[in-house]
Design an enzyme around this catalytic site. Structure first.
Site, PDB file in Angstrom:
ATOM      1  N   ARG A 104     -64.493 110.572  23.033  1.00 25.85           N
ATOM      2  CA  ARG A 104     -65.849 110.041  23.200  1.00 25.85           C
ATOM      3  C   ARG A 104     -65.804 108.539  23.076  1.00 25.85           C
ATOM      4  O   ARG A 104     -65.209 108.011  22.134  1.00 25.85           O
ATOM      5  CB  ARG A 104     -66.751 110.545  22.055  1.00 25.85           C
ATOM      6  CG  ARG A 104     -67.326 111.867  22.228  1.00 25.85           C
ATOM      7  CD  ARG A 104     -68.492 112.144  21.316  1.00 25.85           C
ATOM      8  NE  ARG A 104     -68.470 111.568  19.983  1.00 25.85           N
ATOM      9  CZ  ARG A 104     -69.484 111.661  19.131  1.00 25.85           C
ATOM     10  NH1 ARG A 104     -70.584 112.296  19.493  1.00 25.85           N
ATOM     11  NH2 ARG A 104     -69.414 111.138  17.938  1.00 25.85           N
ATOM     12  N   THR A 108     -71.025 104.471  23.800  1.00 22.26           N
ATOM     13  CA  THR A 108     -71.958 105.224  24.652  1.00 22.26           C
ATOM     14  C   THR A 108     -72.004 106.710  24.306  1.00 22.26           C
ATOM     15  O   THR A 108     -72.910 107.414  24.740  1.00 22.26           O
ATOM     16  CB  THR A 108     -71.526 105.123  26.126  1.00 22.26           C
ATOM     17  OG1 THR A 108     -70.253 105.784  26.263  1.00 22.26           O
ATOM     18  CG2 THR A 108     -71.379 103.670  26.572  1.00 22.26           C
ATOM     19  N   ASP A 201     -65.665 112.857  10.748  1.00 22.72           N
ATOM     20  CA  ASP A 201     -64.880 112.858  11.987  1.00 22.72           C
ATOM     21  C   ASP A 201     -63.740 113.861  11.856  1.00 22.72           C
ATOM     22  O   ASP A 201     -62.777 113.637  11.120  1.00 22.72           O
ATOM     23  CB  ASP A 201     -64.333 111.442  12.238  1.00 22.72           C
ATOM     24  CG  ASP A 201     -63.683 111.342  13.603  1.00 22.72           C
ATOM     25  OD1 ASP A 201     -62.793 112.169  13.906  1.00 22.72           O
ATOM     26  OD2 ASP A 201     -64.056 110.454  14.375  1.00 22.72           O
ATOM     27  N   ASP A 204     -60.087 112.667  12.744  1.00 18.74           N
ATOM     28  CA  ASP A 204     -59.514 111.761  11.742  1.00 18.74           C
ATOM     29  C   ASP A 204     -59.185 112.504  10.447  1.00 18.74           C
ATOM     30  O   ASP A 204     -58.163 112.243   9.810  1.00 18.74           O
ATOM     31  CB  ASP A 204     -60.482 110.606  11.454  1.00 18.74           C
ATOM     32  CG  ASP A 204     -60.498 109.592  12.584  1.00 18.74           C
ATOM     33  OD1 ASP A 204     -59.508 109.529  13.337  1.00 18.74           O
ATOM     34  OD2 ASP A 204     -61.496 108.864  12.718  1.00 18.74           O
TER      35      ASP A 204
HETATM   36  O1  LIG Z   1     -70.227 116.848  21.399  1.00 22.74           O
HETATM   37  P1  LIG Z   1     -69.691 115.444  21.533  1.00 22.74           P
HETATM   38  O2  LIG Z   1     -70.765 114.411  21.320  1.00 22.74           O
HETATM   39  O3  LIG Z   1     -68.940 115.231  22.791  1.00 22.74           O
HETATM   40  O4  LIG Z   1     -68.730 115.200  20.293  1.00 22.74           O
HETATM   41  C1  LIG Z   1     -67.792 116.108  19.886  1.00 22.74           C
HETATM   42  C2  LIG Z   1     -66.401 115.606  20.168  1.00 22.74           C
HETATM   43  O5  LIG Z   1     -66.108 114.476  19.341  1.00 22.74           O
HETATM   44  C3  LIG Z   1     -64.890 114.711  18.634  1.00 22.74           C
HETATM   45  O6  LIG Z   1     -63.802 114.265  19.326  1.00 22.74           O
HETATM   46  P2  LIG Z   1     -63.398 112.718  19.463  1.00 22.74           P
HETATM   47  O7  LIG Z   1     -63.958 112.150  20.720  1.00 22.74           O
HETATM   48  O8  LIG Z   1     -63.723 112.006  18.199  1.00 22.74           O
HETATM   49  O9  LIG Z   1     -61.857 112.799  19.700  1.00 22.74           O
HETATM   50  P3  LIG Z   1     -60.700 113.263  18.700  1.00 22.74           P
HETATM   51  O10 LIG Z   1     -60.798 114.756  18.602  1.00 22.74           O
HETATM   52  O11 LIG Z   1     -59.482 112.791  19.384  1.00 22.74           O
HETATM   53  O12 LIG Z   1     -60.916 112.595  17.377  1.00 22.74           O
HETATM   54  C4  LIG Z   1     -64.887 116.215  18.491  1.00 22.74           C
HETATM   55  O13 LIG Z   1     -63.634 116.738  18.176  1.00 22.74           O
HETATM   56  C5  LIG Z   1     -65.414 116.685  19.814  1.00 22.74           C
HETATM   57  O14 LIG Z   1     -64.422 116.777  20.810  1.00 22.74           O
HETATM   58  O1  LIG Z   2     -69.936 114.634  13.495  1.00 20.73           O
HETATM   59  C1  LIG Z   2     -69.080 114.523  14.401  1.00 20.73           C
HETATM   60  C2  LIG Z   2     -69.433 114.310  15.744  1.00 20.73           C
HETATM   61  C3  LIG Z   2     -68.454 114.224  16.675  1.00 20.73           C
HETATM   62  N1  LIG Z   2     -67.171 114.329  16.305  1.00 20.73           N
HETATM   63  C4  LIG Z   2     -66.817 114.542  15.021  1.00 20.73           C
HETATM   64  O2  LIG Z   2     -65.618 114.650  14.715  1.00 20.73           O
HETATM   65  N2  LIG Z   2     -67.775 114.635  14.102  1.00 20.73           N
HETATM   66 MG   LIG Z   3     -62.563 112.037  16.386  1.00 23.09          MG
END
Ligand SMILES: O=P(O)(O)OC[C@H]1O[C@H](OP(=O)(O)OP(=O)(O)O)[C@H](O)[C@@H]1O
Ligand SMILES: O=c1cc[nH]c(=O)[nH]1
Ligand SMILES: [Mg+2]
Length: 210
Positions: A104, A108, A201, A204
């Site tokens: 994400r 945005t 997160d 993370d």
């Molecule tokens: O419903 P959304 O608003 O799309 O958010 C959810 C997404 O955000 C996080 O991933 P992130 O983009 O942080 O990537 P990561 O898993 O690599 O940390 C999570 O694991 C989802 O994939």
């Molecule tokens: O709360 C949140 C939203 C998006 N992605 C995450 O990992 N946590």
């Molecule tokens: Mg993430």
């Protein structure tokens, strides 16, 4: 319309509380995410079709059952979805695993696809798309778009997460109405793109990157 189910089994709820705690460290977070994923898989697989089979036991013939439906593919949305894969494979060890990479944009909140690698027979499988968090729903919607583009029928997809925001559930249902959604919790709302109260997160916390 696909179903929407909050899995309120006591073991799932107890374990979710452990990982929500901001003091839960990376090692425990990782372990418990997999444990919850196993418990979710147990529930999500409840409607898998069975067929009759006779099996010879040491004492006679048992009129028994075996799985008869489509083979399963688990598709984690990278990165955080990876944290759920082993827990699901503990229950369904023969499943194939596809990967969809999605991040994400922090400003945005728009999702961006950066990797897709799927089993060649993905269009013939029952698919569990897994990601701990359903926030705006953008990542889940785009991951499912990627599957549909490759010939998958929406009705063969189940989306499995740990925590969902109402906004994400609504957006996913609107975009992909035939997809079943399973979550361990439906939280209050989104604030700055993060689920509240949520668990922070997930990526993370799983990988220790913050
Ligand atoms: O419903 P959304 O608003 O799309 O958010 C959810 C997404 O955000 C996080 O991933 P992130 O983009 O942080 O990537 P990561 O898993 O690599 O940390 C999570 O694991 C989802 O994939
Ligand atoms: O709360 C949140 C939203 C998006 N992605 C995450 O990992 N946590
Ligand atoms: Mg993430």
């Amino acid at each position: 319309m696909g179903k929407f189910q909050v899995m309120n089994h006591p073991l799932i709820q107890h374990k979710l509380t452990i990982i929500r705690n901001e003091n839960c460290g990376t090692r425990e977070f990782r372990e418990v995410v997999n444990e919850i994923a196993s418990l979710l898989a147990f529930e999500v697989s409840r409607d898998m079709p069975l067929e009759d089979v006779d099996v010879k036991t040491p004492q006679g013939i048992a009129h028994a059952k075996q799985l008869s439906g489509k083979k399963v593919a688990v598709v984690p949305i990278l990165r955080a979805g990876i944290g759920m894969v082993d827990g699901i494979l503990d229950l369904i060890p023969a499943a194939k695993v596809g990967h969809i990479g999605m991040y994400r944009d922090e400003e945005t909140l728009e999702p961006h696809e950066y990797f897709v690698k799927l089993p060649s027979d993905i269009d013939k499988r029952q698919i569990f798309v897994v990601d701990p968090m359903l926030a705006t729903g953008g990542s889940a919607i785009m991951a499912i778009d990627a599957l549909i583009k490759r010939g998958v029928d929406e009705s063969n997809i189940k989306f499995v997460c740990l925590v969902a925001a109402p906004e994400g559930v609504e957006a996913l249902q609107k975009a992909h109405g035939d997809v079943d959604i399973y979550t361990a919790a439906l939280d209050d709302n989104l604030e700055n793109g993060y689920i509240v109260p949520g668990l922070g997160d997930a990526g993370d916390r799983l990988f220790g990157t913050k």
